[in-house]
Design an enzyme around this catalytic site. Structure first.
Site, short mmCIF file in Angstrom:
data_model
loop_
_atom_site.label_atom_id
_atom_site.label_comp_id
_atom_site.label_asym_id
_atom_site.label_seq_id
_atom_site.Cartn_x
_atom_site.Cartn_y
_atom_site.Cartn_z
N ASP A 72 0.84 -1.21 0.00
CA ASP A 72 0.00 0.00 0.00
C ASP A 72 0.87 1.26 0.00
O ASP A 72 2.08 1.21 -0.22
CB ASP A 72 -0.99 -0.02 1.17
N HIS A 73 0.24 2.40 0.26
CA HIS A 73 0.90 3.70 0.16
C HIS A 73 1.95 3.95 1.24
O HIS A 73 2.74 4.89 1.11
CB HIS A 73 -0.16 4.81 0.24
N THR A 74 1.94 3.17 2.31
CA THR A 74 2.90 3.39 3.40
C THR A 74 4.23 2.70 3.13
O THR A 74 5.16 2.83 3.93
CB THR A 74 2.35 2.88 4.75
N ARG A 75 4.34 1.96 2.06
CA ARG A 75 5.56 1.21 1.75
C ARG A 75 6.22 1.76 0.48
O ARG A 75 5.55 1.91 -0.54
CB ARG A 75 5.24 -0.28 1.54
N HIS A 108 -3.84 -0.22 7.99
CA HIS A 108 -3.73 1.18 7.60
C HIS A 108 -5.01 1.68 6.95
O HIS A 108 -5.91 0.90 6.63
CB HIS A 108 -2.57 1.37 6.61
N HIS A 174 12.78 -4.99 10.14
CA HIS A 174 11.50 -4.63 10.75
C HIS A 174 11.63 -4.72 12.26
O HIS A 174 12.20 -5.68 12.80
CB HIS A 174 10.38 -5.55 10.27
N LYS A 184 4.62 -11.31 5.19
CA LYS A 184 3.86 -10.17 5.70
C LYS A 184 2.79 -9.69 4.72
O LYS A 184 1.88 -8.94 5.10
CB LYS A 184 4.77 -9.01 6.06
N HIS A 200 -0.27 -9.33 16.96
CA HIS A 200 0.49 -8.22 17.54
C HIS A 200 0.20 -8.07 19.04
O HIS A 200 0.28 -6.96 19.58
CB HIS A 200 0.13 -6.92 16.83
N GLN A 296 4.10 5.27 12.21
CA GLN A 296 5.13 4.58 11.44
C GLN A 296 6.53 4.92 11.94
O GLN A 296 7.46 4.09 11.86
CB GLN A 296 5.01 4.95 9.96
N LYS A 299 9.30 2.96 14.17
CA LYS A 299 10.27 2.02 13.59
C LYS A 299 11.68 2.60 13.64
O LYS A 299 12.62 1.96 14.10
CB LYS A 299 9.89 1.70 12.15
#
Length: 430
Positions: A72-75, A108, A174, A184, A200, A296, A299
């Site tokens: 998606d857009h976060t990667r 997300h 990660h 994942k 989680h 995010q 991390k």
């Protein structure tokens, strides 16, 4: 000495007086051998020699419903250099295949059309069938059984009903799954909120094996591998990218074997060992798109955490122009009595009662229990961050001045220009 740090799309320059005691920890990805200067060629070559699997064109023969799980857009996955070649091979095996690009949003928000175009290109978005996974839409979810942890594996029905399930992605370190990529794509990528929450849980996040670069004995990784196998993920194309988000290496083939090969390759280039524990550590989340929010950016903090003395000061350089990134994350930190009190509360939560964002504020609490954190972020998010217990600064040099005022001019400073690209060696083992 000037060091250019990734910050949003523009970057930010850290000015270090040569009289200061500092060291810089960077991965060796830039020195990684490349088979080609062409990102397309690197991917194509990997796909011609799949690891532990026939070629994708062979796997596609006779398969009517084919699903490609996409990031998606976060990667920062350079999907426009991957997806066209996967589509081409699938159609070589079956020209009439019904192909769906399933966007693995995990927990997300939904990816926007503009973000899809940015990832895949206008032509792919206009031509291909794209479905965005929603982990909260139980009508689109089906049960595939029970994971080793005891949590149910509930995944997107489109993937579960595919004749062939494959995925794209990228491999980086990660902070609790060991490495990203591979398995994942299924968990958390296309799983329901129930499954993500179970995976989680506080006990798993609290495990000393749930750390950067660790796969063996990692309870989170174990469930992810099981989910990958139960969902029938047959084939992956995963890439490794440099600081400019360009592909420098790729693996393709069996979802488990190819991913392990990619992790082993990356480990040789991302392990860094500080000379000694730091009084002040500066880290980033690699710039856009990973530093869009505070959620995010935890991390990148964990890299600095691993380099710091207890009681050190952590300077986190992340734009966070999209805000906190998780309502539960924001509320937990804003309303807690103290990080210690919040941690004690979290550790009492059973697996099947895990709350949204709990893992992120659990790790954030762990950091805040031992270190003072100064956030360098966009002006619009500073008040929000201060409500959550952070100090803030508008510039990394201002933040460093604040830290040196507390620690003194002789403080040892560790600078980690990209906190999501390195695996910091354990200080007790140095």
């Amino acid at each position: 000495m000037d060091i250019r740090l990734p910050f949003s799309r523009e970057g930010m320059t850290l000015h270090l007086d040569e009289k200061l005691d500092f060291e810089v920890l960077e991965s060796f990805i830039e020195s990684m051998p490349r088979e080609s200067d062409s990102e397309d060629e690197i991917v194509r070559k990997a796909m011609t020699r799949p690891i532990g699997s026939p070629r994708l064109s062979e796997l596609s023969v006779g398969k009517e419903k084919v699903v490609i799980i996409c990031s998606d857009h976060t990667r920062p996955v350079p999907s426009r250099h991957i997806i066209p070649f996967m589509l081409k091979e699938i159609r070589e095996g079956n020209p009439d295949a019904d192909i769906t690009l399933l966007i693995a949003t995990g927990f997300h928000r939904a990816t926007t059309r503009e973000e899809l175009i940015n990832k895949f290109g206008e032509e792919t978005v206009a031509r291909e069938k794209i479905v965005i996974h929603d982990s909260r839409d139980m009508a689109a979810i089906t049960n595939l059984g029970i994971l080793p942890s005891g949590a149910p594996l509930l995944v997107n029905r489109i993937a579960a009903e595919a004749d062939l399930l494959v995925s794209e992605g990228f491999i980086e370190t990660h902070f609790f799954a060991g490495f990203s990529g591979g398995r994942k794509s299924v968990l958390p990528g296309i799983s329901s909120q129930v499954t993500v929450l179970g995976n989680h849980c506080s006990a798993f996040i609290d495990s000393p094996k749930s750390r950067t670069g660790i796969l063996e004995g990692n309870p989170i990784h174990r469930d992810m591998v099981a989910a990958c196998k139960m969902a029938g993920l047959r084939y992956i194309v995963n890439v490794i990218i440099d600081s400019d988000k360009r592909i420098v290496h790729a693996v393709a083939g069996d979802a488990i074997e190819a991913h392990e090969a990619g992790c082993s390759f990356l480990r040789e280039y991302c392990l860094v060992r500080p000379k000694r524990p730091a009084d002040i550590a500066i880290s980033t989340n690699g710039g856009y798109p990973l530093d869009q929010n505070m959620y995010q950016s935890v991390k990148g903090m964990t890299a600095a955490e691993a380099a710091l003395k207890d009681g050190g000061i952590l300077i986190m350089v992340a734009a966070c122009d999209d805000g906190h990134g998780g309502e539960g994350f924001y509320e937990a930190l804003k309303n807690c009595e103290s990080p210690l009190a919040l941690m004690e509360e979290i550790l009492k939560v059973p697996q099947d009662e895990t709350k949204p964002d709990q893992w992120e504020y659990q790790i954030q609490s762990r950091i805040l229990m031992h270190h003072r954190v100064i956030y360098v972020m966009c002006e619009e998010s500073r008040t929000m961050a201060e409500e959550m217990g952070f100090e803030t600064a508008s510039d990394v040099n201002e933040a460093l001045s604040m830290a040196l005022a507390r620690k003194g001019p002789g403080a040892h400073i560790t600078v980690i220009p990209d906190g999501v690209s390195v695996m910091v060696g354990e200080l007790e083992n140095l």
